[in-house]
Motif scaffolding. Sequence first.
Motif, PDB file in Angstrom:
ATOM      1  N   LEU A 382      -4.920   7.472 -44.604  1.00  0.00           N
ATOM      2  CA  LEU A 382      -3.984   6.812 -43.693  1.00  0.00           C
ATOM      3  C   LEU A 382      -2.544   7.192 -44.018  1.00  0.00           C
ATOM      4  O   LEU A 382      -1.766   7.563 -43.128  1.00  0.00           O
ATOM      5  N   TYR A 383      -2.174   7.111 -45.296  1.00  0.00           N
ATOM      6  CA  TYR A 383      -0.785   7.381 -45.672  1.00  0.00           C
ATOM      7  C   TYR A 383      -0.427   8.850 -45.498  1.00  0.00           C
ATOM      8  O   TYR A 383       0.712   9.179 -45.179  1.00  0.00           O
ATOM      9  N   ARG A 384      -1.398   9.731 -45.704  1.00  0.00           N
ATOM     10  CA  ARG A 384      -1.130  11.151 -45.464  1.00  0.00           C
ATOM     11  C   ARG A 384      -0.750  11.365 -43.993  1.00  0.00           C
ATOM     12  O   ARG A 384       0.210  12.086 -43.684  1.00  0.00           O
ATOM     13  N   LYS A 385      -1.493  10.732 -43.091  1.00  0.00           N
ATOM     14  CA  LYS A 385      -1.199  10.861 -41.657  1.00  0.00           C
ATOM     15  C   LYS A 385       0.154  10.237 -41.322  1.00  0.00           C
ATOM     16  O   LYS A 385       0.937  10.810 -40.559  1.00  0.00           O
ATOM     17  N   ARG A 386       0.430   9.069 -41.899  1.00  0.00           N
ATOM     18  CA  ARG A 386       1.704   8.400 -41.603  1.00  0.00           C
ATOM     19  C   ARG A 386       2.884   9.219 -42.122  1.00  0.00           C
ATOM     20  O   ARG A 386       3.912   9.326 -41.455  1.00  0.00           O
ATOM     21  N   GLN A 387       2.721   9.809 -43.289  1.00  0.00           N
ATOM     22  CA  GLN A 387       3.805  10.634 -43.798  1.00  0.00           C
ATOM     23  C   GLN A 387       4.053  11.836 -42.887  1.00  0.00           C
ATOM     24  O   GLN A 387       5.206  12.185 -42.596  1.00  0.00           O
ATOM     25  N   ALA A 388       2.979  12.469 -42.428  1.00  0.00           N
ATOM     26  CA  ALA A 388       3.125  13.626 -41.532  1.00  0.00           C
ATOM     27  C   ALA A 388       3.833  13.226 -40.241  1.00  0.00           C
ATOM     28  O   ALA A 388       4.705  13.951 -39.745  1.00  0.00           O
ATOM     29  N   HIS A 389       3.474  12.066 -39.699  1.00  0.00           N
ATOM     30  CA  HIS A 389       4.124  11.590 -38.469  1.00  0.00           C
ATOM     31  C   HIS A 389       5.594  11.259 -38.717  1.00  0.00           C
ATOM     32  O   HIS A 389       6.441  11.518 -37.844  1.00  0.00           O
ATOM     33  N   LEU A 390       5.900  10.697 -39.882  1.00  0.00           N
ATOM     34  CA  LEU A 390       7.296  10.387 -40.183  1.00  0.00           C
ATOM     35  C   LEU A 390       8.120  11.663 -40.341  1.00  0.00           C
ATOM     36  O   LEU A 390       9.243  11.753 -39.835  1.00  0.00           O
ATOM     37  N   LEU A 391       7.572  12.657 -41.019  1.00  0.00           N
ATOM     38  CA  LEU A 391       8.270  13.936 -41.153  1.00  0.00           C
ATOM     39  C   LEU A 391       8.520  14.570 -39.790  1.00  0.00           C
ATOM     40  O   LEU A 391       9.591  15.135 -39.531  1.00  0.00           O
ATOM     41  N   GLU A 392       7.533  14.455 -38.929  1.00  0.00           N
ATOM     42  CA  GLU A 392       7.691  14.993 -37.573  1.00  0.00           C
ATOM     43  C   GLU A 392       8.794  14.247 -36.823  1.00  0.00           C
ATOM     44  O   GLU A 392       9.628  14.858 -36.140  1.00  0.00           O
ATOM     45  N   ALA A 393       8.819  12.914 -36.949  1.00  0.00           N
ATOM     46  CA  ALA A 393       9.848  12.123 -36.263  1.00  0.00           C
ATOM     47  C   ALA A 393      11.231  12.439 -36.823  1.00  0.00           C
ATOM     48  O   ALA A 393      12.212  12.518 -36.067  1.00  0.00           O
ATOM     49  N   ARG A 464       5.636   3.625 -34.319  1.00  0.00           N
ATOM     50  CA  ARG A 464       6.993   3.093 -34.350  1.00  0.00           C
ATOM     51  C   ARG A 464       8.016   4.108 -34.859  1.00  0.00           C
ATOM     52  O   ARG A 464       9.221   3.885 -34.737  1.00  0.00           O
ATOM     53  N   PHE A 465       7.547   5.199 -35.453  1.00  0.00           N
ATOM     54  CA  PHE A 465       8.467   6.112 -36.122  1.00  0.00           C
ATOM     55  C   PHE A 465       9.512   6.736 -35.198  1.00  0.00           C
ATOM     56  O   PHE A 465      10.706   6.745 -35.541  1.00  0.00           O
ATOM     57  N   PRO A 466       9.149   7.286 -34.045  1.00  0.00           N
ATOM     58  CA  PRO A 466      10.170   7.954 -33.227  1.00  0.00           C
ATOM     59  C   PRO A 466      11.333   7.040 -32.853  1.00  0.00           C
ATOM     60  O   PRO A 466      12.504   7.401 -33.026  1.00  0.00           O
ATOM     61  N   ALA A 467      11.016   5.836 -32.352  1.00  0.00           N
ATOM     62  CA  ALA A 467      12.082   4.922 -31.934  1.00  0.00           C
ATOM     63  C   ALA A 467      12.887   4.434 -33.138  1.00  0.00           C
ATOM     64  O   ALA A 467      14.118   4.310 -33.063  1.00  0.00           O
ATOM     65  N   ALA A 468      12.208   4.175 -34.263  1.00  0.00           N
ATOM     66  CA  ALA A 468      12.907   3.675 -35.444  1.00  0.00           C
ATOM     67  C   ALA A 468      13.833   4.740 -36.033  1.00  0.00           C
ATOM     68  O   ALA A 468      14.976   4.443 -36.409  1.00  0.00           O
TER      69      ALA A 468
END
Length: 482
Positions: A382-393, A464-468
Amino acid sequence: MNIPDDELYALLRQPLAARAGATLQRTVYMALRDAILNGKLKSGSLLPGSRVLAQALVLSRNTVNTALEQLAVEGYVLRDRQGTRVATPANVKRSPLTPPSVRLARGVQQLPGGVQRYSPALAFTPGIPAANYFPLAIWRRLTERVWRDEGNTLLSYGASAGELRLRMAIARHLAISRGIHCDAEQIVITEGAQEALMLCVRLLCDAGDEAWVEEPGYGGAKSAFLSAGLNVTGISVDNEGMRLDVTAATPRIIYTSPSHQYPLGQVMSATRRLALLDYASRTGSWIIEDDYDSEFRYPGEPIPAMLGMVAHPPVVYIGTFSKTLFPSLRIGFMVMPPALAQAAVPVIGSLLRGGHRAEQLTLARFIEEGHYTRHLAAMRRLYRKRQAHLLEALHREMRVDHHIYGGGGGLHLALSIPGIDDQALVREAHKLQLAPHALSRFWLKQNAASSGLVLGYGNTSAARFPAAVSALNRLIVRQQGG
């Protein structure tokens, strides 16, 4: 000398009429006590008998007697066959008190400001895991089994070092996951990693000793050392982790987070680790290895602990379940080398009190039955995916000049953003229900600090990452006058 009866009854009737939830006897007691303390009832004043007082106030005599007996026990009145008299000495001057002058101990005046906690945690709060993914039904079932099997024995004090069953379970887990081979006798269960840090200081240090901390680094370590009266020196970190600064005063303890430096995320190289171990061995220093979230390593396998690298390492290893399970569990642990563990045995009982037995035994079963390993694997994904999405955002939405640290694991990313007041920025972000930490707070010397943000992604949905991130970018642009 006596207050007129009518005045006394009026003094008591008002609080009786206005009482909100308090019992009648408590109200009578408080009214009489306050009248004695503020001087309305003088020393030596004779109060009406309990029967007369009860009739005047339309109360039962037992109610009045209970209030008077409490006053007598506390020394406000004297009761004998002649009646009840006010006992407060007449020569005590009861002038109005002014607020006390407050001076905190020098050891705490220099502590870094604490981080504000929010419940539930706001988006981007560092160090908070995804609690909604925790297998609560399994935990509840194990807790019920513990209470059923152990019963009332759980209500007594436990072993000062913690429940043996949990220490044995931790020892087995560390051997497999962290390359640490130890016995349960080397492990002490603490109330979170912070208590483990403070226990290290109490076992190993005297006031005035030298301590090294990473710069930037974990504020909790600095707080533990400063409050104990240690001289704290910040040692810089680079892309290989904590540097070895032989020009600094020889330390008694060296605090480091080698597997995932906090907050920048570097992994200490094997060369640095071996050099630090050699230096500590030669100088009689102790290394405190904080392994707070190394279970969450994304590329490759978790980094082995320093404690398991060489024979007879001068290392105390600290771990916590706050990041891998949930923060309110408040269970951490420390692993000591055999010689230190043997020396500490006689004093652990004086420094710690065994408790939280049900939680410790539930955690032991959670580990023994494989739930902990499975949960770690699920959270790692889960955290690996969330980190990847945050880096993308961040790549897409963060348009201001910045540099990203970390990325190899953990629950946060650090961003260096030059030219901002990051602490003011964090206050503005809180108004938007975002709770990053200011990067500058992690420096011991604020005049040398870099500005930026520490973004936790463990507790925040990727949606939530893009908007945040876009909101943070707008705040930064506005602060920079753009």
